[in-house]
Design an enzyme around this catalytic site. Structure first.
Site, PDB file in Angstrom:
ATOM      1  CB  SER A 141      -0.933   0.047   1.281  1.00 20.83           C
ATOM      2  OG  SER A 141      -1.295   1.073   1.633  1.00 20.83           O
ATOM      3  CE1 TYR A 154      -4.923  -2.137   4.507  1.00 18.46           C
ATOM      4  CE2 TYR A 154      -3.651   0.193   3.992  1.00 18.46           C
ATOM      5  CZ  TYR A 154      -4.173  -1.162   3.597  1.00 18.46           C
ATOM      6  OH  TYR A 154      -4.608  -1.348   2.147  1.00 18.46           O
TER       7      TYR A 154
HETATM    8  P1  NAP Z   1     -12.061  -5.048  -0.745  1.00 19.85           P
HETATM    9  O1  NAP Z   1     -12.838  -4.806  -1.884  1.00 19.85           O
HETATM   10  O2  NAP Z   1     -12.479  -4.768   0.753  1.00 19.85           O
HETATM   11  O3  NAP Z   1     -11.302  -6.487  -0.976  1.00 19.85           O
HETATM   12  C1  NAP Z   1     -10.706  -7.057   0.016  1.00 19.85           C
HETATM   13  C2  NAP Z   1     -11.353  -8.561  -0.216  1.00 19.85           C
HETATM   14  O4  NAP Z   1     -10.511  -9.316   1.049  1.00 19.85           O
HETATM   15  C3  NAP Z   1     -12.875  -8.711   0.226  1.00 19.85           C
HETATM   16  O5  NAP Z   1     -13.500  -9.502  -0.423  1.00 19.85           O
HETATM   17  C4  NAP Z   1     -12.759  -9.276   1.900  1.00 19.85           C
HETATM   18  O6  NAP Z   1     -13.641 -10.191   2.247  1.00 19.85           O
HETATM   19  C5  NAP Z   1     -11.372 -10.212   1.631  1.00 19.85           C
HETATM   20  N1  NAP Z   1     -11.075 -10.736   3.116  1.00 19.85           N
HETATM   21  C6  NAP Z   1     -11.027  -9.957   4.162  1.00 19.85           C
HETATM   22  N2  NAP Z   1     -10.434 -10.720   5.253  1.00 19.85           N
HETATM   23  C7  NAP Z   1     -10.645 -11.914   4.465  1.00 19.85           C
HETATM   24  C8  NAP Z   1     -10.002 -13.040   5.358  1.00 19.85           C
HETATM   25  N3  NAP Z   1      -9.699 -13.142   6.694  1.00 19.85           N
HETATM   26  N4  NAP Z   1      -9.863 -14.300   4.266  1.00 19.85           N
HETATM   27  C9  NAP Z   1      -9.879 -14.174   3.163  1.00 19.85           C
HETATM   28  N5  NAP Z   1     -10.577 -13.071   2.458  1.00 19.85           N
HETATM   29  C10 NAP Z   1     -10.589 -11.835   3.299  1.00 19.85           C
HETATM   30  O7  NAP Z   1     -10.795  -4.090  -0.950  1.00 19.85           O
HETATM   31  P2  NAP Z   1      -9.753  -3.770  -1.850  1.00 19.85           P
HETATM   32  O8  NAP Z   1      -9.584  -2.222  -1.791  1.00 19.85           O
HETATM   33  O9  NAP Z   1     -10.249  -4.519  -3.245  1.00 19.85           O
HETATM   34  O10 NAP Z   1      -8.411  -4.397  -1.180  1.00 19.85           O
HETATM   35  C11 NAP Z   1      -7.725  -5.541  -1.937  1.00 19.85           C
HETATM   36  C12 NAP Z   1      -6.347  -5.194  -1.399  1.00 19.85           C
HETATM   37  O11 NAP Z   1      -5.756  -3.929  -1.800  1.00 19.85           O
HETATM   38  C13 NAP Z   1      -6.161  -5.232   0.044  1.00 19.85           C
HETATM   39  O12 NAP Z   1      -4.798  -5.940   0.365  1.00 19.85           O
HETATM   40  C14 NAP Z   1      -5.954  -3.733   0.325  1.00 19.85           C
HETATM   41  O13 NAP Z   1      -5.356  -3.621   1.758  1.00 19.85           O
HETATM   42  C15 NAP Z   1      -5.108  -3.236  -0.751  1.00 19.85           C
HETATM   43  N6  NAP Z   1      -5.109  -1.721  -0.925  1.00 19.85           N
HETATM   44  C16 NAP Z   1      -6.234  -1.181  -1.374  1.00 19.85           C
HETATM   45  C17 NAP Z   1      -6.164   0.228  -1.609  1.00 19.85           C
HETATM   46  C18 NAP Z   1      -7.491   0.895  -2.243  1.00 19.85           C
HETATM   47  O14 NAP Z   1      -7.325   2.165  -2.388  1.00 19.85           O
HETATM   48  N7  NAP Z   1      -8.661   0.208  -2.330  1.00 19.85           N
HETATM   49  C19 NAP Z   1      -5.052   0.949  -1.334  1.00 19.85           C
HETATM   50  C20 NAP Z   1      -3.957   0.130  -0.895  1.00 19.85           C
HETATM   51  C21 NAP Z   1      -3.990  -1.044  -0.576  1.00 19.85           C
HETATM   52  P3  NAP Z   1     -14.980  -9.471   3.171  1.00 19.85           P
HETATM   53  O15 NAP Z   1     -15.656  -8.412   2.173  1.00 19.85           O
HETATM   54  O16 NAP Z   1     -16.162 -10.460   3.445  1.00 19.85           O
HETATM   55  O17 NAP Z   1     -14.164  -8.789   4.405  1.00 19.85           O
END
Ligand code: NAP
Length: 249
Positions: A141, A154
């Site tokens: 991130s 985080y």
């Molecule tokens: P998201 O839409 O919330 O997707 C994350 C997924 O991970 C969700 O389906 C969630 O399930 C699942 N998850 C959570 N806990 C879990 C567990 N214990 N076991 C298995 N799956 C689990 O978020 P995203 O933005 O796409 O994030 C994807 C990655 O990118 C993450 O690692 C996040 O930290 C990183 N990231 C995102 C951003 C951003 O701007 N969006 C920025 C920096 C980094 P539930 O919905 O059921 O919880």
């Protein structure tokens, strides 16, 4: 472009946001995709989208912080099509707190999902990836580079992911396995929706340091992950690519 024809990819967090976009993109590029997430229904929706666009996908529910479930998921992915070429660790959780108020149990849970989850999937996948000269893309991130006010838990977890990825890269690179990470920022996904904010925070400072108008859709991350998974990145190892429009916040 079909850069992943004949390859098998495992994607965690595939039921939502970036993970879903990655699963779809890898499938479009020809990979057979093994999709993993916490909840079955969104996972099935991802698989249906892959199948309806002519791709091949399987789904398995898995808590990435549960060692037995991770072990079984990686074994199932490798057995499904007889190989494993790529691992995308996209599952993650976010929370905000004033740093001096962070509860140990909250710190522990974010570490369990973001760090243990990434560690367990890498550990279990590496023996399979080594057989085929495969590769890993982990999700760090921008907060692991620049810090993130109220994101102490985080950003700490994502700093660990960054260091873990570099270590895998230098430990296994000479054996033909590559490991890289992406650092998204300002990507429009469900992650930040509904996240509880601590009292007294002012996020308007973020808007002042945006280099490009954001946010951007998860597909902007998926394209970079597909490149890193492909032979176009054959000489890229231990790299982290920021995908944040220059925001770095
Ligand atoms: P998201 O839409 O919330 O997707 C994350 C997924 O991970 C969700 O389906 C969630 O399930 C699942 N998850 C959570 N806990 C879990 C567990 N214990 N076991 C298995 N799956 C689990 O978020 P995203 O933005 O796409 O994030 C994807 C990655 O990118 C993450 O690692 C996040 O930290 C990183 N990231 C995102 C951003 C951003 O701007 N969006 C920025 C920096 C980094 P539930 O919905 O059921 O919880």
């Amino acid at each position: 472009m079909k850069r992943l024809e004949g390859k098998v990819a495992l994607v965690t967090g595939a039921g939502s946001g970036i993970g879903r976009a990655v699963a779809l993109r890898l499938a479009q590029e020809g990979a057979r995709v093994f999709c993993v997430d916490l909840q079955a229904e969104p996972l099935e929706q991802t698989c249906e989208s892959v199948l309806s666009s002519g791709g091949i996908a399987l789904a398995r529910r898995c808590d990435v912080s549960n060692e037995a479930e991770v072990r079984a998921s990686v074994a199932a992915a490798a057995a499904a099509w007889g190989r494993l070429d790529h691992l995308s660790n996209m599952a993650g959780i976010l929370r905000f707190d004033h740093f001096h108020e962070i509860a140990l149990e909250d710190f522990r849970r974010v570490i369990e999902v973001n760090v243990y989850g990434t560690f367990l999937f890498c550990r279990e996948a590496i023996p399979h990836l080594l057989k085929v000269g495969g590769n890993i893309v982990n999700t760090a991130s921008t907060s692991s580079h620049a810090g993130l006010p109220w994101g102490g838990v985080y950003s700490s977890s994502k700093g660990a992911v960054l260091a873990m990825t570099r270590t895998i890269a230098v430990e296994y690179g000479r054996l033909g396995l590559r490991a890289n990470s992406v650092s998204p920022g300002d990507i429009a996904t469900p992650m930040s929706k509904g996240v509880k904010m601590p009292e007294g925070v002012d996020f308007s400072w973020m808007d002042r340091c945006k280099a490009l108008a954001g946010p951007r859709p998860p597909e902007v991350v998926a394209g970079v992950v597909a490149m890193l998974a492909s032979d176009d990145a054959a000489h890229i190892n231990g790299e982290d690519i920021r995908i944040d429009g220059g925001t770095l916040s």
